[in-house]
Design a protein around this motif. Structure first.
Motif, short mmCIF file in Angstrom:
data_model
loop_
_atom_site.label_atom_id
_atom_site.label_comp_id
_atom_site.label_asym_id
_atom_site.label_seq_id
_atom_site.Cartn_x
_atom_site.Cartn_y
_atom_site.Cartn_z
N LYS A 171 0.85 -1.20 0.00
CA LYS A 171 0.00 0.00 0.00
C LYS A 171 0.89 1.24 0.00
CE LYS A 171 1.45 1.38 3.88
NZ LYS A 171 2.18 2.52 4.13
N PRO A 172 0.42 2.39 -0.46
CA PRO A 172 -0.79 2.59 -1.24
C PRO A 172 -0.60 1.95 -2.61
CG PRO A 172 0.57 4.55 -1.34
CD PRO A 172 1.26 3.61 -0.41
N MET A 173 -1.73 1.65 -3.27
CA MET A 173 -1.61 0.94 -4.54
C MET A 173 -0.68 1.68 -5.50
SD MET A 173 -4.75 -0.38 -6.81
CE MET A 173 -4.53 -1.51 -8.18
N ALA A 174 -0.87 3.01 -5.60
CA ALA A 174 -0.13 3.77 -6.61
C ALA A 174 -0.05 5.24 -6.20
CB ALA A 174 -0.83 3.62 -7.95
N ALA A 184 -3.43 3.15 -10.90
CA ALA A 184 -4.11 2.02 -10.26
C ALA A 184 -4.94 1.26 -11.30
CB ALA A 184 -4.98 2.51 -9.11
N GLN A 185 -5.61 2.02 -12.18
CA GLN A 185 -6.41 1.37 -13.23
C GLN A 185 -5.53 0.59 -14.20
OE1 GLN A 185 -8.53 4.90 -14.26
NE2 GLN A 185 -10.44 4.20 -13.30
N ALA A 226 -2.94 -6.75 -14.95
CA ALA A 226 -3.13 -8.06 -14.30
C ALA A 226 -4.23 -8.85 -15.03
CB ALA A 226 -3.47 -7.86 -12.83
N GLU A 227 -5.31 -8.15 -15.38
CA GLU A 227 -6.42 -8.83 -16.08
C GLU A 227 -5.95 -9.37 -17.42
OE1 GLU A 227 -10.21 -6.52 -14.08
OE2 GLU A 227 -9.70 -6.09 -16.17
N GLU A 228 -5.23 -8.53 -18.14
CA GLU A 228 -4.74 -8.93 -19.46
C GLU A 228 -3.83 -10.15 -19.39
OE1 GLU A 228 -2.59 -6.15 -22.52
OE2 GLU A 228 -4.45 -5.26 -21.75
N ALA A 229 -3.00 -10.17 -18.35
CA ALA A 229 -2.04 -11.28 -18.23
C ALA A 229 -2.66 -12.50 -17.54
CB ALA A 229 -0.82 -10.79 -17.43
N ALA A 272 -8.23 -9.05 -1.03
CA ALA A 272 -7.94 -7.62 -1.18
C ALA A 272 -7.49 -7.37 -2.62
CB ALA A 272 -6.87 -7.20 -0.19
N PRO A 273 -8.44 -7.46 -3.58
CA PRO A 273 -8.06 -7.33 -5.00
C PRO A 273 -7.70 -5.89 -5.38
CG PRO A 273 -10.44 -7.47 -4.79
CD PRO A 273 -9.89 -7.64 -3.40
N GLY A 274 -7.14 -5.75 -6.56
CA GLY A 274 -6.77 -4.42 -7.07
C GLY A 274 -7.93 -3.44 -7.05
N GLN A 275 -9.14 -3.93 -7.30
CA GLN A 275 -10.32 -3.05 -7.31
C GLN A 275 -10.50 -2.34 -5.97
OE1 GLN A 275 -11.77 -2.96 -10.35
NE2 GLN A 275 -12.98 -1.21 -9.65
N HIS A 276 -10.21 -3.03 -4.87
CA HIS A 276 -10.31 -2.40 -3.55
C HIS A 276 -9.23 -1.34 -3.39
CE1 HIS A 276 -12.58 -6.05 -1.59
NE2 HIS A 276 -13.19 -5.54 -2.62
N GLY A 277 -8.03 -1.65 -3.93
CA GLY A 277 -6.94 -0.67 -3.90
C GLY A 277 -7.32 0.58 -4.68
#
Ligand SMILES: NC(=O)c1ccc[n+]([C@@H]2O[C@H](COP(=O)([O-])OP(=O)(O)OC[C@H]3O[C@@H](n4cnc5c(N)ncnc54)[C@H](O)[C@@H]3O)[C@@H](O)[C@H]2O)c1
Length: 353
Positions: A102-105, A111-112, A118-121, A324-329
């Protein structure tokens, strides 16, 4: 190495950044069916010390070279904040699952981009929101999810230090590398915990203030760089009507040297967790009303569960969603950045999806 049809494939993990990264190494060390195969840091002393203490076979100074390793499934990113996005995206592109600090970015766009990479890979992206994993936080979540507290409509939370600026003059106290001060460093944890307890309603609007009363003067006396806040507070309105009040400081004239707390106000009950003494151990209280009388419950002897690294590795091995997925971050990032914008403009800031 022997493998049976019942035991999962061993996870081969690596850690980048060996300050907080050492806590990740300890977490992986305690994880079944997991081998720490690589560590990376620019600092040779930290690299050698981790190599020896954890018996790591491969060491790197460049994370791109580590991510190119075939014999590596997943990585922890524990770099300074400004490197979370580039390192996470590089790891995902190399096909590695990522547990990011944390923080994500630094920005919502970053962050997006991390989530998209991650989704693409087709790899997992988990945020290291480790305060969710404390026994008291789990118990609080249990009280909320069991309906014992009714609808939670207000959360008051904070992490306040009387004097406790981390790494004065380092990346921590420079906006270009940290993204901000105690709000993004400490407040991020309390905010994430509040959103998790509330079931992650979408953020709608924020109003924030930041102040710098001590850090800049302390830095000037020490001839160090400091251009972030030392106290921040804010009000966050969520789409489900609930409100979160958040405060965070590295320096402020409060009683305790270090205080961390989360108070939940629900239609059927309330709950409060607060650190005991100046340490990171928490006490939990639950407040109810029964037969016209107030009732204070003091849960004790909490069951322990997985640590973040054990959870991350198990989710990879069982192909389950991480808690705790990226979406929460991203939601946390949207709120933090909007709070900073609100503090700058003096206006409330609406959060667009
Ligand atoms: N979850 C928590 O409780 C917690 C606690 C402390 C820190 N953190 C987070 O962990 C991250 C790291 O914080 P820290 O306290 O360990 O900071 P730190 O400065 O002590 O450690 C960062 C490490 O990264 C290394 N590094 C920097 N650039 C690098 C690069 N390009 N390639 C390889 N190595 C590089 C540095 O040499 C250093 O050893 C931050 O994002 C911080 O917010 C989280």
């Amino acid at each position: 190495m022997r493998s049976s049809s019942r035991s999962p494939k061993r996870a081969r993990v690596g850690v980048v950044g060996l300050g907080m990264g050492r806590a990740h190494l300890r977490g992986y060390q305690s994880t079944l069916n997991c081998d720490i195969v690589a560590v990376c840091d620019l600092d040779r002393t930290r690299l050698e010390s981790a190599e020896q203490e954890f018996g790591v076979p491969y060491t790197f100074e460049k994370y791109e070279e580590m991510f190119a390793m075939k014999e590596l499934d997943a990585v922890s990113i524990a770099l300074p904040n400004y490197l979370h996005a580039p390192a996470t995206i590089a790891a995902a592109k190399a096909g590695k699952h990522v547990l990011c600090e944390k923080p994500m970015a630094m920005t919502v766009d970053q962050a997006q981009a991390m989530i998209a990479a991650a989704e693409e890979a087709g790899v997992k992206l988990m945020m290291h929101f480790n305060f969710r994993f404390t026994p008291q936080a789990r118990m609080m979540k249990h009280y909320v999810d069991s309906g014992e507290l009714g609808d939670i409509y207000y959360v008051k939370t904070g992490w306040l230090r009387r004097r406790g600026v981390p790494g004065m003059g380092s990346w921590f106290t420079q906006k270009a590398m940290a993204g901000g001060g105690p709000l993004i460093d400490l407040g991020v944890h309390r905010l994430d915990l509040a959103l998790w307890l509330l079931g992650h309603p979408k953020p709608k609007m924020v109003l924030g203030s930041t102040y710098t009363e001590f850090g800049d003067k302390m830095a000037k006396a020490a001839k160090k760089a400091y251009d972030v806040e030392d106290l921040a507070c804010g009000l966050i309105k969520l789409e489900n009507g609930a409100t979160v009040f958040l405060e965070a400081s590295w320096a402020g004239n409060s009683e305790r040297a270090e205080e961390m707390y989360t108070q939940l106000f629900g239609s059927k009950g309330g709950a409060e967790q607060r650190n005991i003494g100046e340490g990171y151990e928490f006490g939990l209280k639950v407040f109810k009303e029964r037969g016209g009388a107030f009732e204070d419950i003091l849960p004790r002897h909490f069951p322990t569960g997985e640590n973040p690294q054990q959870h991350f590795v198990r989710c990879i091995q069982e192909n389950k969603p991480v808690m705790a997925p990226g979406q929460h971050g991203l939601h946390v990032q949207q709120i933090l950045n909007a709070l900073y914008r609100s503090a700058e403009t003096g206006e409330a800031v609406a959060i667009e999806e």
